[in-house]
Design a protein around this motif. Structure first.
Motif, mmCIF file in Angstrom:
data_model
loop_
_atom_site.group_PDB
_atom_site.id
_atom_site.type_symbol
_atom_site.label_atom_id
_atom_site.label_comp_id
_atom_site.label_asym_id
_atom_site.label_seq_id
_atom_site.Cartn_x
_atom_site.Cartn_y
_atom_site.Cartn_z
ATOM 1 N N PRO A 27 1.022 -1.322 0.065
ATOM 2 C CA PRO A 27 -0.115 -0.039 0.014
ATOM 3 C C PRO A 27 1.092 1.115 0.176
ATOM 4 O O PRO A 27 1.775 1.170 0.673
ATOM 5 C CB PRO A 27 -0.806 -0.214 1.422
ATOM 6 N N PRO A 28 0.466 2.116 -0.824
ATOM 7 C CA PRO A 28 1.281 3.352 -0.864
ATOM 8 C C PRO A 28 1.191 4.003 0.381
ATOM 9 O O PRO A 28 0.280 4.236 1.184
ATOM 10 C CB PRO A 28 0.591 4.326 -1.931
ATOM 11 N N ILE A 29 2.170 4.736 0.761
ATOM 12 C CA ILE A 29 2.390 5.613 2.076
ATOM 13 C C ILE A 29 1.732 6.868 1.914
ATOM 14 O O ILE A 29 2.174 7.576 0.866
ATOM 15 C CB ILE A 29 3.947 5.514 2.591
ATOM 16 N N THR A 30 0.698 7.233 2.567
ATOM 17 C CA THR A 30 0.068 8.611 2.626
ATOM 18 C C THR A 30 -0.269 8.947 3.661
ATOM 19 O O THR A 30 -0.091 8.603 4.857
ATOM 20 C CB THR A 30 -1.001 8.145 1.373
ATOM 21 N N THR A 31 -1.001 10.158 3.732
ATOM 22 C CA THR A 31 -1.382 10.737 4.998
ATOM 23 C C THR A 31 -2.858 10.410 5.507
ATOM 24 O O THR A 31 -3.659 9.907 4.531
ATOM 25 C CB THR A 31 -1.343 12.449 4.728
ATOM 26 N N PRO A 32 -3.276 10.744 6.821
ATOM 27 C CA PRO A 32 -4.525 10.323 7.270
ATOM 28 C C PRO A 32 -5.568 11.200 6.274
ATOM 29 O O PRO A 32 -5.453 12.163 6.100
ATOM 30 C CB PRO A 32 -4.697 10.756 8.516
#
Ligand code: ZN
Length: 406
Positions: free
Chosen positions: A141-146
Motif C-alpha cells: 500500500p502506498p504511504i500516504t497521509t490520514p
C-alpha cells in the motif's frame, strides 16, 4: 552455435522467427534463433541451425522482442469506471483472485513484468513468484497521509518524521520491493488536493532516507509542482505522473525540469491509453492534458530518464496490458522508434531493479519473449498483433487473443 550439453541440461527449446529486436539495440536482427534452457535464454544467434535435440518452435514471419515491462500498475484496480468503489466492498480472497486474473490479462497482452505501485494491505506480495503470473515487483500500500490520496489502501502514516520512518520500516518488514509514497493528492481520492504536497519537505526526506537505509528505492506519486520539487530535493529515485498540476492549470518551471533531468530522477509518465469510444478524461484532466504532454516533451528534450508507467487498472482506458499502447504516445513526445520500445523493455526493467535479467533477449536473461506480426520498431501497432508470449520459458495460454481491432 551453442555448445550446450544435452545430457547435463535436459531438453532445450529453440525459438525461430523472421526478426528479433533485443530490447537494448536500435535495429532488428534477421532470422533469429533464441535458445532457451528452462526459464533462461542461453544463446541468441541469427541464421544458424538450432542445437541438436532441441524442441524447435517456428514462428514464421514473426518478430521476437522482450516481454514488456510496465513500471506502474495497480493489480487491485479492475479497470472499470469505479475501481475504488469496487475494491471497497470486497474481501481479501476475492481481491486476490481478481488480481491474479488482472495479471494474467497483462501476461496474455505481452506484459511479462509489472511493478505494482499500490495494492491493498500488501496483497500483491503474495502473488510474487507464481509461475502462471508475470514477474511482480510490489510496493504494497502506498504511504500516504490520514485521509490523503489512496488512504483506503491501508498505507496511512502520521505525516511526521517518526510516522513515515515507522511506515517505511513496516513496509520493509513486510518484504516490499520498492517504496511508493503519495507526495501529492490525486484524482482517485475526493478531498485530496492534486495541486498540493501532502507531506512537509523534511518528512518526505525522512521517508526517502529510511527507505534508502534499508536498500529500497522510492518512487513518489507527484502531481503538484511543490510535491515534485520536494520529492526531487528529498532524493526520491522516481516520480510518478509528474503533471506539474496547479490549482488552475499546469506550470513546469525550467529549473525544475533541468533538475529532474540532471539528477536522473526517473519520470514515470502516465503514458499509454486504449481508445474507448464514449470515454473521455475528466474535464480537469482533459483541459490540462495538452500542456502535460508538452511538459513531458520538455523533460525528454532536457534528457530526463522517462518510462511509461501506465497506471494500468485505474480506468477502462487503462486495462492491465495497456503498456502496448505507450510507444505510439512516446513517439509523439519525440522518442525515436527503437527508443520507444526500449522504454517499455530494457529501460523499464532497469527502473524496476531487474535490468540484469529482464527487458532484453540476451544470454543469461529470463526467457520473457513476445512474438508479434510485423515490425514493432517502424509500426507501434504491430505490438497488438500478438502471435505468442513466453514468460520465463513457458508459453502463455491464449496469448494470441490480441485486441488490435478495437
Ligand atoms: Zn497509480
Amino acid at each position: 552455435m551453442t555448445t550446450a550439453n544435452l545430457t547435463e541440461r535436459g531438453r532445450l527449446t529453440a525459438l525461430r522467427a523472421a526478426w528479433l529486436f533485443d530490447g537494448a539495440g536500435s535495429s532488428m536482427v534477421r532470422d533469429p534463433v533464441v535458445v532457451i534452457d528452462g526459464a533462461t535464454i542461453i544463446a541468441v544467434d541469427s541464421g544458424v541451425s538450432a542445437p541438436e535435440g532441441a524442441e524447435i518452435i517456428d514462428l514464421p514471419g514473426a518478430t521476437l522482442l522482450p516481454g514488456l515491462v510496465d513500471t506502474h500498475v495497480h493489480l487491485a484496480f479492475d479497470a472499470s469506471t469505479d475501481p475504488v468503489g469496487h475494491l471497497s466492498g470486497r474481501e481479501d480472497g476475492e481481491i486476490l483472485t481478481a488480481m491474479a486474473h488482472a495479471s494474467q490479462a497483462a501476461l496474455r497482452g505481452g506484459v511479462t513484468t509489472v511493478r505494482d505501485l499500490g495494492d491493498r494491505d500488501y496483497l500483491s506480495l503474495g502473488l510474487r513468484g507464481r509461475s502462471d503470473l508475470p514477474t511482480i515487483v510490489a510496493a504494497g500500500p502506498p504511504i500516504t497521509t490520514p485521509g490523503g490520496h489512496c488512504h483506503y489502501l491501508g498505507g496511512v502514516a502520521e505525516p511526521t518524521v517518526r510516522g513515515v520512518r515507522a511506515a517505511v520500516r513496516e513496509h520493509v518488514e513486510r518484504g516490499v520491493d520498492v517504496i511508493k509514497i503519495m507526495a501529492s493528492g490525486g484524482n482517485l481520492t475526493p478531498g485530496s488536493r492534486q495541486d498540493l504536497a501532502q507531506f512537509p519537505p523534511d518528512v518526505l526526506r525522512a521517508a526517502v532516507d529510511e527507505a534508502h537505509r534499508h536498500g529500497l528505492k522510492v518512487t513518489a506519486h507527484a502531481h503538484a509542482v511543490g510535491a515534485i520539487a520536494d520529492a526531487v530535493a528529498a532524493g526520491a529515485d522516481g516520480l510518478e505522473h509528474v503533471s506539474f498540476w496547479t490549482e488552475d492549470g499546469v506550470d513546469a518551471p525550467d529549473p525544475l525540469i533541468r533538475l529532474i533531468a540532471d539528477q536522473r530522477t526517473v519520470v514515470g509518465a502516465t503514458i499509454g491509453r486504449v481508445p474507448v469510444p464514449g470515454l473521455t478524461p475528466p474535464p480537469e484532466v482533459a483541459a490540462r492534458l495538452p500542456r502535460i504532454m508538452l511538459n513531458t516533451r520538455r523533460l525528454y528534450e532536457a534528457g530526463a530518464l522517462i518510462v511509461a508507467g501506465t497506471d494500468a487498472g485505474i480506468a477502462p482506458t487503462k486495462p492491465h496490458d495497456v503498456v502496448r499502447y505507450a510507444p505510439a504516445m512516446l513517439r509523439e513526445l519525440g522518442f525515436g522508434q527503437a527508443e520507444a520500445l526500449r522504454a517499455i523493455t530494457s529501460v523499464a526493467a532497469g527502473v524496476c531493479g531487474l535490468g540484469h535479467r529482464k527487458g532484453r533477449i540476451a544470454p543469461g536473461f529470463d526467457a520473457d519473449i513476445l512474438a508479434v506480426d510485423g515490425d514493432p520498431i517502424a509500426d507501434p501497432d504491430a505490438l497488438h498483433r500478438i502471435r505468442a508470449v513466453y514468460a520465463r520459458g513457458t508459453a502463455v495460454p491464449d496469448a494470441a487473443a490480441a485486441r488490435f481491432a478495437e
